[in-house]
Scaffold this motif. Structure first.
Motif, PDB file in Angstrom:
ATOM      1  N   VAL A 116     -11.175   0.657  -3.507  1.00 51.32           N
ATOM      2  CA  VAL A 116     -11.999  -0.545  -3.685  1.00 51.32           C
ATOM      3  C   VAL A 116     -13.369  -0.293  -3.074  1.00 51.32           C
ATOM      4  CG1 VAL A 116     -12.222  -3.004  -3.159  1.00 51.32           C
ATOM      5  CG2 VAL A 116      -9.955  -2.030  -3.616  1.00 51.32           C
ATOM      6  N   ASP A 117     -14.401  -0.653  -3.796  1.00 52.21           N
ATOM      7  CA  ASP A 117     -15.765  -0.508  -3.297  1.00 52.21           C
ATOM      8  C   ASP A 117     -15.972  -1.435  -2.098  1.00 52.21           C
ATOM      9  OD1 ASP A 117     -18.473  -0.245  -2.875  1.00 52.21           O
ATOM     10  OD2 ASP A 117     -19.066  -0.707  -4.931  1.00 52.21           O
ATOM     11  N   ALA A 118     -16.265  -0.851  -0.941  1.00 54.34           N
ATOM     12  CA  ALA A 118     -16.509  -1.635   0.272  1.00 54.34           C
ATOM     13  C   ALA A 118     -17.995  -1.876   0.502  1.00 54.34           C
ATOM     14  CB  ALA A 118     -15.912  -0.923   1.486  1.00 54.34           C
ATOM     15  N   HIS A 119     -18.829  -1.335  -0.406  1.00 53.61           N
ATOM     16  CA  HIS A 119     -20.292  -1.432  -0.290  1.00 53.61           C
ATOM     17  C   HIS A 119     -20.762  -0.695   0.978  1.00 53.61           C
ATOM     18  CE1 HIS A 119     -20.224  -4.063  -3.719  1.00 53.61           C
ATOM     19  NE2 HIS A 119     -19.335  -4.839  -3.109  1.00 53.61           N
ATOM     20  N   MET A 120     -22.040  -0.690   1.221  1.00 54.13           N
ATOM     21  CA  MET A 120     -22.621   0.015   2.367  1.00 54.13           C
ATOM     22  C   MET A 120     -22.166   1.480   2.425  1.00 54.13           C
ATOM     23  SD  MET A 120     -22.456  -2.923   5.337  1.00 54.13           S
ATOM     24  CE  MET A 120     -20.675  -3.087   5.204  1.00 54.13           C
ATOM     25  N   LYS A 121     -22.029   2.087   1.206  1.00 59.74           N
ATOM     26  CA  LYS A 121     -21.628   3.486   1.077  1.00 59.74           C
ATOM     27  C   LYS A 121     -20.247   3.759   1.665  1.00 59.74           C
ATOM     28  CE  LYS A 121     -26.430   5.108   1.092  1.00 59.74           C
ATOM     29  NZ  LYS A 121     -27.410   6.025   1.707  1.00 59.74           N
ATOM     30  N   GLN A 122     -19.381   2.742   1.590  1.00 58.45           N
ATOM     31  CA  GLN A 122     -18.015   2.883   2.090  1.00 58.45           C
ATOM     32  C   GLN A 122     -17.010   2.536   1.004  1.00 58.45           C
ATOM     33  OE1 GLN A 122     -18.429   0.184   5.471  1.00 58.45           O
ATOM     34  NE2 GLN A 122     -18.313   1.928   6.871  1.00 58.45           N
ATOM     35  N   ILE A 123     -15.771   2.997   1.211  1.00 60.75           N
ATOM     36  CA  ILE A 123     -14.719   2.742   0.233  1.00 60.75           C
ATOM     37  C   ILE A 123     -13.417   2.415   0.966  1.00 60.75           C
ATOM     38  CG2 ILE A 123     -14.148   5.213   0.072  1.00 60.75           C
ATOM     39  CD1 ILE A 123     -13.521   4.736  -2.908  1.00 60.75           C
ATOM     40  N   TYR A 124     -12.736   1.368   0.501  1.00 58.02           N
ATOM     41  CA  TYR A 124     -11.413   1.032   1.024  1.00 58.02           C
ATOM     42  C   TYR A 124     -10.396   1.930   0.333  1.00 58.02           C
ATOM     43  CZ  TYR A 124     -13.638  -3.388   2.446  1.00 58.02           C
ATOM     44  OH  TYR A 124     -14.463  -4.351   2.989  1.00 58.02           O
ATOM     45  N   VAL A 125      -9.505   2.510   1.115  1.00 58.67           N
ATOM     46  CA  VAL A 125      -8.478   3.403   0.580  1.00 58.67           C
ATOM     47  C   VAL A 125      -7.107   2.897   1.003  1.00 58.67           C
ATOM     48  CG1 VAL A 125      -7.592   5.765   0.489  1.00 58.67           C
ATOM     49  CG2 VAL A 125     -10.061   5.357   0.760  1.00 58.67           C
ATOM     50  N   GLY A 126      -6.273   2.571   0.035  1.00 60.79           N
ATOM     51  CA  GLY A 126      -4.909   2.140   0.316  1.00 60.79           C
ATOM     52  C   GLY A 126      -3.926   3.117  -0.295  1.00 60.79           C
ATOM     53  N   ARG A 127      -3.003   3.621   0.515  1.00 58.52           N
ATOM     54  CA  ARG A 127      -1.983   4.555   0.030  1.00 58.52           C
ATOM     55  C   ARG A 127      -0.627   3.861   0.032  1.00 58.52           C
ATOM     56  NH1 ARG A 127      -3.377  10.446   1.693  1.00 58.52           N
ATOM     57  NH2 ARG A 127      -5.572  10.322   2.227  1.00 58.52           N
ATOM     58  N   PHE A 128       0.057   3.949  -1.085  1.00 62.35           N
ATOM     59  CA  PHE A 128       1.340   3.277  -1.226  1.00 62.35           C
ATOM     60  C   PHE A 128       2.330   4.218  -1.912  1.00 62.35           C
ATOM     61  CE2 PHE A 128      -2.061   0.217  -1.217  1.00 62.35           C
ATOM     62  CZ  PHE A 128      -1.613  -0.776  -0.348  1.00 62.35           C
ATOM     63  N   LYS A 129       3.525   4.316  -1.355  1.00 60.22           N
ATOM     64  CA  LYS A 129       4.577   5.139  -1.953  1.00 60.22           C
ATOM     65  C   LYS A 129       5.812   4.281  -2.191  1.00 60.22           C
ATOM     66  CE  LYS A 129       3.047   9.461   0.237  1.00 60.22           C
ATOM     67  NZ  LYS A 129       2.557  10.069  -1.026  1.00 60.22           N
ATOM     68  N   PHE A 130       6.403   4.466  -3.359  1.00 59.90           N
ATOM     69  CA  PHE A 130       7.571   3.681  -3.762  1.00 59.90           C
ATOM     70  C   PHE A 130       8.760   4.597  -4.052  1.00 59.90           C
ATOM     71  CE2 PHE A 130       4.037   0.925  -4.681  1.00 59.90           C
ATOM     72  CZ  PHE A 130       4.516  -0.374  -4.556  1.00 59.90           C
ATOM     73  N   GLU A 131       9.946   4.093  -3.773  1.00 55.42           N
ATOM     74  CA  GLU A 131      11.188   4.662  -4.295  1.00 55.42           C
ATOM     75  C   GLU A 131      11.774   3.606  -5.214  1.00 55.42           C
ATOM     76  OE1 GLU A 131      13.882   5.965  -1.304  1.00 55.42           O
ATOM     77  OE2 GLU A 131      12.679   7.735  -0.763  1.00 55.42           O
ATOM     78  N   GLY A 132      11.732   3.853  -6.502  1.00 56.93           N
ATOM     79  CA  GLY A 132      12.079   2.808  -7.445  1.00 56.93           C
ATOM     80  C   GLY A 132      11.065   1.689  -7.328  1.00 56.93           C
ATOM     81  N   GLU A 133      11.542   0.486  -7.041  1.00 52.79           N
ATOM     82  CA  GLU A 133      10.650  -0.657  -6.855  1.00 52.79           C
ATOM     83  C   GLU A 133      10.424  -0.974  -5.384  1.00 52.79           C
ATOM     84  OE1 GLU A 133      12.307  -3.884  -9.032  1.00 52.79           O
ATOM     85  OE2 GLU A 133      11.914  -2.978 -10.998  1.00 52.79           O
ATOM     86  N   GLU A 134      10.980  -0.159  -4.505  1.00 54.85           N
ATOM     87  CA  GLU A 134      10.874  -0.433  -3.061  1.00 54.85           C
ATOM     88  C   GLU A 134       9.684   0.305  -2.453  1.00 54.85           C
ATOM     89  OE1 GLU A 134      13.416   0.070   1.109  1.00 54.85           O
ATOM     90  OE2 GLU A 134      14.278   0.735  -0.804  1.00 54.85           O
ATOM     91  N   LEU A 135       8.835  -0.427  -1.784  1.00 54.18           N
ATOM     92  CA  LEU A 135       7.698   0.163  -1.077  1.00 54.18           C
ATOM     93  C   LEU A 135       8.207   0.790   0.215  1.00 54.18           C
ATOM     94  CD1 LEU A 135       4.610   0.533  -0.807  1.00 54.18           C
ATOM     95  CD2 LEU A 135       4.560  -1.663   0.393  1.00 54.18           C
ATOM     96  N   ILE A 136       8.003   2.102   0.358  1.00 61.34           N
ATOM     97  CA  ILE A 136       8.525   2.799   1.535  1.00 61.34           C
ATOM     98  C   ILE A 136       7.425   3.260   2.482  1.00 61.34           C
ATOM     99  CG2 ILE A 136      10.631   3.557   0.372  1.00 61.34           C
ATOM    100  CD1 ILE A 136       9.291   6.321   0.039  1.00 61.34           C
ATOM    101  N   SER A 138       2.992   2.513   3.385  1.00 62.20           N
ATOM    102  CA  SER A 138       1.673   1.980   3.043  1.00 62.20           C
ATOM    103  C   SER A 138       0.716   2.229   4.193  1.00 62.20           C
ATOM    104  CB  SER A 138       1.749   0.481   2.738  1.00 62.20           C
ATOM    105  OG  SER A 138       2.085  -0.255   3.894  1.00 62.20           O
ATOM    106  N   ASP A 139      -0.535   2.453   3.850  1.00 61.14           N
ATOM    107  CA  ASP A 139      -1.577   2.662   4.845  1.00 61.14           C
ATOM    108  C   ASP A 139      -2.904   2.252   4.227  1.00 61.14           C
ATOM    109  OD1 ASP A 139      -2.570   3.898   7.450  1.00 61.14           O
ATOM    110  OD2 ASP A 139      -3.717   5.034   5.969  1.00 61.14           O
ATOM    111  N   GLU A 140      -3.735   1.545   4.997  1.00 59.27           N
ATOM    112  CA  GLU A 140      -5.025   1.093   4.499  1.00 59.27           C
ATOM    113  C   GLU A 140      -6.112   1.470   5.503  1.00 59.27           C
ATOM    114  OE1 GLU A 140      -4.875  -3.049   3.575  1.00 59.27           O
ATOM    115  OE2 GLU A 140      -3.045  -2.878   2.390  1.00 59.27           O
ATOM    116  N   GLU A 141      -7.213   1.984   4.985  1.00 57.34           N
ATOM    117  CA  GLU A 141      -8.326   2.356   5.852  1.00 57.34           C
ATOM    118  C   GLU A 141      -9.630   2.255   5.074  1.00 57.34           C
ATOM    119  OE1 GLU A 141      -8.363   6.458   6.996  1.00 57.34           O
ATOM    120  OE2 GLU A 141      -7.713   7.152   5.020  1.00 57.34           O
TER     121      GLU A 141
END
Length: 222
Positions: A116-136, A138-141
């Protein structure tokens, strides 16, 4: 299925969804800088369509960001107001997890990177891993665009969100699936909120707060 109103306005999309008596109704419109004038009308139309009073809801769910500060403030404020007025609970969920939910359920991806564009030359980065439909996992920075490293990812990752356009040259080296035109959708927020409600992951209205980036480059609730 619990009766939940979901509000997601963290991006250019003004998005509202309602579950009532096992049926889902929604509005989703790309309306940059028009959320305030659109949101209340969408909510009123959905409630009128189902002949529903706010007191008949079990909870209101909100996408708390990151994203447009004005948008997430609006969504959180409206959710708080409804919950306070009729004495119901709230559910607050990351807007990036909402996007990851779409990527997992609709396009069947397991290793998802939301940008996601965070503006000010920055970007939001979210990492998500699933097993089937279960979120196992997540990390956001938030990182500087120039420090976004494609070496941290591989071709198994799916990249999704408007922020992909900020680093498209780096992503092009990975030969990974890229969906750079997707916005958070209240229907996906609603799906997550239903699970949260059933498992008791609810909160008081005053606990619903926007998530925004502080000057020290870390997540802050405000």
């Amino acid at each position: 299925m619990p009766n939940i109103l979901a509000i997601e306005t963290s991006s250019d999309a003004c998005s509202v969804a309602l579950s009532f008596e096992n049926e889902i109704s929604s509005f989703h419109e790309i309306a940059p800088q028009k959320h305030t004038e659109k949101l209340f009308g969408f909510i009123q139309e959905l409630m009128k369509e189902r002949r529903l009073k706010f007191s008949q809801l079990d909870a209101v769910a909100v996408g708390h960001g990151p994203g447009s500060f004005t948008g997430i403030r609006l969504a959180c404020s409206v959710a708080q107001g409804i919950c306070y007025s009729v004495g119901i609970s709230a559910i607050s969920i990351s807007s990036m997890e909402v996007v990851a939910q779409y990527a997992n359920s609709k396009i069947k991806q397991k290793d998802i990177v939301v940008l996601v564009d965070a503006h000010m030359k920055q970007i939001y980065v979210g990492r998500f891993k699933f097993e089937g439909e279960e979120l196992i996992y997540s990390d956001e920075e938030v990182v500087l665009v120039q420090k976004f490293l494609d070496s941290n990812f591989d071709s198994k990752s799916c990249f999704i969100g408007g922020g992909c356009k900020l680093v498209e040259k780096k992503l092009s080296k990975l030969n990974s699936p890229i969906y750079d035109d997707h916005y958070p959708n209240a229907v996906d927020l609603l799906s997550l909120a239903q699970r949260r409600f059933i498992t008791g992951q609810i909160m008081r209205p005053e606990e619903v707060l926007p998530v925004y980036l502080s000057g020290k480059e870390h997540w802050t609730k405000g």
